[in-house]
Design an enzyme around this catalytic site. Structure first.
Site, PDB file in Angstrom:
ATOM      1  N   ASP A 171       0.847  -1.185   0.000  1.00 29.14           N
ATOM      2  CA  ASP A 171       0.000   0.000   0.000  1.00 29.14           C
ATOM      3  C   ASP A 171       0.892   1.249   0.000  1.00 29.14           C
ATOM      4  O   ASP A 171       2.083   1.188   0.320  1.00 29.14           O
ATOM      5  CB  ASP A 171      -0.958  -0.018   1.203  1.00 29.14           C
ATOM      6  CG  ASP A 171      -2.188   0.865   0.955  1.00 29.14           C
ATOM      7  OD1 ASP A 171      -2.169   1.670   0.004  1.00 29.14           O
ATOM      8  OD2 ASP A 171      -3.171   0.749   1.713  1.00 29.14           O
ATOM      9  N   GLU A 229     -10.209   7.186   4.916  1.00 28.40           N
ATOM     10  CA  GLU A 229      -9.161   6.524   5.715  1.00 28.40           C
ATOM     11  C   GLU A 229      -9.142   7.039   7.153  1.00 28.40           C
ATOM     12  O   GLU A 229     -10.194   7.299   7.752  1.00 28.40           O
ATOM     13  CB  GLU A 229      -7.814   6.651   5.009  1.00 28.40           C
ATOM     14  CG  GLU A 229      -7.847   6.004   3.615  1.00 28.40           C
ATOM     15  CD  GLU A 229      -6.496   5.825   2.980  1.00 28.40           C
ATOM     16  OE1 GLU A 229      -5.557   5.415   3.664  1.00 28.40           O
ATOM     17  OE2 GLU A 229      -6.381   6.077   1.764  1.00 28.40           O
TER      18      GLU A 229
HETATM   19  C1  BGC Z   1      -5.050   3.305   0.492  1.00 28.54           C
HETATM   20  C2  BGC Z   1      -5.301   2.327  -0.622  1.00 28.54           C
HETATM   21  C3  BGC Z   1      -5.170   2.992  -1.953  1.00 28.54           C
HETATM   22  C4  BGC Z   1      -3.810   3.642  -2.053  1.00 28.54           C
HETATM   23  C5  BGC Z   1      -3.544   4.312  -3.384  1.00 28.54           C
HETATM   24  C6  BGC Z   1      -3.794   4.115   0.277  1.00 28.54           C
HETATM   25  O1  BGC Z   1      -3.725   5.187   1.169  1.00 28.54           O
HETATM   26  O2  BGC Z   1      -4.953   2.611   1.708  1.00 28.54           O
HETATM   27  O3  BGC Z   1      -6.571   1.773  -0.478  1.00 28.54           O
HETATM   28  O4  BGC Z   1      -5.354   2.052  -2.977  1.00 28.54           O
HETATM   29  O5  BGC Z   1      -3.712   4.617  -1.025  1.00 28.54           O
HETATM   30  O6  BGC Z   1      -4.187   5.524  -3.500  1.00 28.54           O
END
Ligand code: BGC
Length: 830
Positions: free
Chosen positions: A345, A547
């Site tokens: 990630d 998030e």
């Molecule tokens: C998230 C992911 C996402 C990635 C790319 C991360 O902060 O946890 O779900 O795919 O960013 O943007």
């Protein structure tokens, strides 16, 4: 707050910079760099072979008649170590922040590019802008020595949601409520087509967590708390995105690679903390995976042929999943037989153990990560992997395994045969955000609505049966007329935002369009009900977040001050009119909220989740022939404080999973039948000793308070809250734990003296449970003007909505401020 903000450097400046750095590297050979921990890494200069150095034999790997295996082998046999490692990188397109430029892609042969949340092309945010940018990157990859095509990834998590005018579908929690797998497959197909229209071939979706705790800010990204539901919905979604495994359509140019994410355990972290720890021993966790079925969605995703799995930020028993060999290599790859790409990630590698950055990278690659999403540290990451191979801490077998997986995906997707920006893409661009696509989103909204309460209006009919007969309807509430709020996070920007952010229809607009000419729909912001009104619709709920920014304290899982005021006004004004006017509460939220104080008085309650751009879907059900079909995919506790009890104690539950009524008041599912029990008393809020109850302090925070409570002030002057002689993006070293006993809109008055003319003070506040990551805090800026001297206090104010609960307040001055003196802060409840 945008993790990918900032603009693209002029390409020529970039080219000069690139040339200079190559020259420096050539002269320096091996350079040393010191990372933020003070440890030293060896930096390897990367000088990939030019086309003249080695003659490339493309006869086998460019021949579609050959098997994928033959093609992969023929290609890998010609790759240098640097070229292999470059395939293992995924970099951001945002060059000014350190992403990879178009020329970097050609020069190094980088395997993949992404636009992270809210990262848009510098030229603009239309589908056309995206297509142009993506195709330039794709061409750059073809122009590299070996011409390996690019995987281009994006978070199309509820539509191609970063792009202006895309069709935005309900977030997954709403799709979970539909239980309709065919619909979800259709949605996956449309998302794939809108993504492909912009040249992109990979989406980081679906999210397959099964959240247990509503405090978690990513709750809405998941289909529900039940594993079987998550399994069948995610399988259906993957089929839509990729096409059905074994069919001609599978991974065709109308489809994209899907990503099963985030592996694994993200819904089980302690207190629902995003990126937090699953507080179980490894043994207990494996029982959860195997016996309790938490692994099941991944098993089925692998069976459906999912091309990628993204590792979760969370840890289990203190060990980050990113460095967990047992979870990634033993279970996912060996036991489940996953053959696709394991991707880390966004900056996730940074969070694992290791004295140096290189150690961290080595840990993750050795645990089984094939592609490193290191958006801005991609070059550092490349150097770290090469250094790891050179000092034998990473084996060549591990590199070959990773590269074989990446190339296999690229061959299987037909990327080596793809014509960039071909006819297919033009056609798809014409259909981008089309009415046909929006119709499907509208249908999804209809199916996702869950009718939780539907009282009798009179002996003959329920409130929902009565509503279409009303001739004068009032609509109110903070989410009634706001596209941004109804779309939630991950829409245009990473966090999402209120307002007119993209094309769509608000819930209010949908209602206005659905009712007959003889019906008056009146929107009233304050919730004051006029005489003659026959029904009131209050559309309330949450404002966008994504998030960790959406992590909440258990006491903060409730309606905002604005909606509470509206509801109180509605009831007070109805009381004054002394009429029977039914109130229908529609919640636009990503999770169950505490509505204990309102559920009894509302005649009907509907959970609409985060429906996306097609708000008419709500009116289709309220006023049309379509009856409710949605059922609750989660357990809804009476209070946020009952999150833990909700699975074990029925009296803690307001609505159990499966709840969902029809217009006639009957239950859709047998198990959904229930009556609302007696409202339990809300648990007392326990105040810690070091928390200032702002009411007991007369709603003023001042110097004496922290003196009394010995709050730390490193640069203080007596009588001031803080005095800092040279602030440049520094904390004021002052923070307060404050309890706000009353929900409401507050004016915060800062008494400030300053000799500075340019700087802003930023106020950060957060609830204690969401951790100390400043990125998770809510920020308001107070502009500070110059005052004559440092005793000349002036009042600067900001407005904030605060919900009852505990907060940590702290301050930061941003731009090189000097001599700022903060005497007190008054909290004035409006
Ligand atoms: C998230 C992911 C996402 C990635 C790319 C991360 O902060 O946890 O779900 O795919 O960013 O943007």
């Amino acid at each position: 707050m945008n993790k990918n903000m900032s603009k693209t450097l002029e390409p020529c400046i970039w080219a000069i910079w690139t040339m200079l750095s190559v020259l420096i590297m050539m002269f320096a050979g091996c350079a040393h760099s010191t990372d933020s921990n003070g440890f030293t890494d060896i930096e390897v200069s990367v000088t990939p072979k030019s086309e003249d150095d080695i003659t490339v034999d493309k006869s086998i790997y460019m021949d579609p008649a050959r098997s994928t295996k033959e093609r992969v082998d023929a290609l890998m046999a010609q790759m240098t170590l640097e070229e292999k490692v470059a395939q293992m990188l995924q970099a951001e397109q945002n060059v000014s922040k350190g992403g990879a430029s178009i020329s970097d892609v050609t020069k190094y042969g980088i395997g993949s590019i992404l636009n992270g949340g809210g990262s848009a092309p510098a030229s603009g945010n239309t589908a056309k802008d995206w297509e142009k940018l993506v195709n330039a990157y794709k061409q750059a990859a073809l122009d590299s020595r070996l011409g390996i095509p690019l995987l281009y990834g994006v978070d199309a998590v509820h539509g191609h949601n970063n792009v202006l005018d895309a069709t935005v579908f309900p977030h997954n929690i709403g799709l979970g409520a539909t239980q309709d797998t065919d619909l979800v497959t259709r949605i996956g197909q449309i998302v794939a087509q809108e993504v492909r229209a912009t040249g992109i071939n990979w989406t980081f979706a679906p999210t397959m967590g099964n959240p247990q705790n509503e405090r978690w800010g990513r709750y809405y990204e998941c289909f529900g708390e039940n594993i079987d539901l998550v399994t069948k919905m995610s399988q259906a979604y993957i089929k839509g995105l990729q096409g059905v495994l074994g069919s001609d359509d599978y991974l065709s140019s109308l489809h994209v690679a899907a990503t099963a994410k985030h592996y694994i355990g993200e819904g089980y972290t302690k207190d629902g903390i995003n990126q937090g720890n699953v507080d179980m021993t490894s043994e207990e966790f494996y029982t959860l995976l195997e016996d309790n079925g938490v692994l099941e969605p991944y098993k089925k995703a692998v069976e459906a042929g999912v091309q990628a799995v993204m590792i979760s930020y969370n840890s289990v028993d203190g060990l980050k999943c990113h460095e967990n060999y047992q979870l990634i290599t033993n279970i996912l790859k060996n036991e489940l037989g996953f053959k696709g790409i394991v991707i880390s990630d966004f900056d996730g590698i940074d969070q694992v153990q290791g004295n140096t950055y290189k150690d961290k990278v080595v840990n993750c690659v050795n645990a089984g990560i094939d592609m490193c999403m290191e958006p801005f540290d991609w070059k550092k990451c490349m150097n770290a992997i090469i250094a790891g191979v050179n000092d034998k801490s990473i084996s060549m077998d591990r590199i070959n395994d990773a590269v074989e997986r990446i190339l296999t995906v690229k061959f299987e997707m037909g990327l080596f045969e793809e014509k960039i920006g071909g006819e297919n893409e033009c056609k798809l661009l014409d259909d981008f955000g089309s009415n046909e696509h929006r119709e499907v989103a509208r249908q999804a909204v209809c199916e996702s609505l869950v009718l939780l309460k539907n009282d009798k209006y009179n002996n003959d009919m329920t409130v929902m049966e009565y509503l279409p007969e009303c001739k004068k309807i009032m609509v109110t509430g903070s989410n009634a007329d706001d596209i941004g709020n109804q779309c939630g996070g991950w829409t245009i920007s990473w966090q999402g935002s209120s307002g007119d952010i993209t094309t769509g229809t608000t819930i209010l607009e949908g209602i206005e369009a659905a009712v007959g000419d003889d019906v008056t729909v009146k929107y009233n912001e304050d919730g004051i009900v006029e005489d003659g009104t026959q029904a009131v619709i209050v559309v309330a709920g949450e404002k966008p977040y994504a998030e960790g920014n959406g992590d909440r304290a258990e006491t903060a899982l409730r309606l905002g001050a604005d909606d509470q005021t509206v509801l109180n006004n509605v009831y007070n004004s109805i009381d004054k009119l002394n009429k029977k006017i039914p109130v229908i509460l529609i919640l636009v939220s990503g999770r169950p909220l505490t509505i204990a104080d309102y559920v009894g008085d509302c005649d009907a309650v509907i959970e609409a989740w985060l429906p996306g751009t097609e708000g008419e879907g709500v009116a289709d059900v309220l006023f049309g022939d379509y009856d409710f079909t949605g059922t609750l995919p989660v357990t809804w506790p009476w209070y946020g404080q009952y999150i833990d009890e909700k699975f074990t104690d029925d009296s803690a539950v307001l609505f159990k999973p499966g709840t969902g009524l029809k217009k006639d008041g009957s239950s859709i599912l047998k198990e959904g039948t229930q009556t609302i029990g007696d409202k339990p008393k809300e648990p007392e809020f326990e105040l810690n000793a070091d928390v200032i109850d702002i009411a007991a302090s007369n709603y003023v925070l001042e110097a004496e308070l922290y003196n009394d409570n010995s709050y730390e002030v490193s640069t203080g002057k007596s009588g001031d809250i803080t005095y800092v002689s040279d602030w440049s993006t520094q904390w004021a070293n002052t923070k307060w734990n404050v309890y706000i006993p009353k929900t409401g809109s507050y004016e915060l008055q800062f008494l400030i003296a300053s000799l500075n003319t340019t700087s802003d003070i930023k106020l950060y506040y957060q609830t204690p449970e969401i951790g100390n990551d400043d990125g998770n805090a809510i920020i308001k800026a107070v502009p500070i003007k110059k005052t004559e001297n440092l005793d000349d206090y002036q009042i600067f104010s900001i407005k904030v909505d605060l919900t009852e609960g505990q907060y940590e307040f702290k301050f930061m001055a941003t731009r090189g401020g000097k001599s700022i003196r903060l005497d007190k802060i008054r909290f004035i409840l409006k």
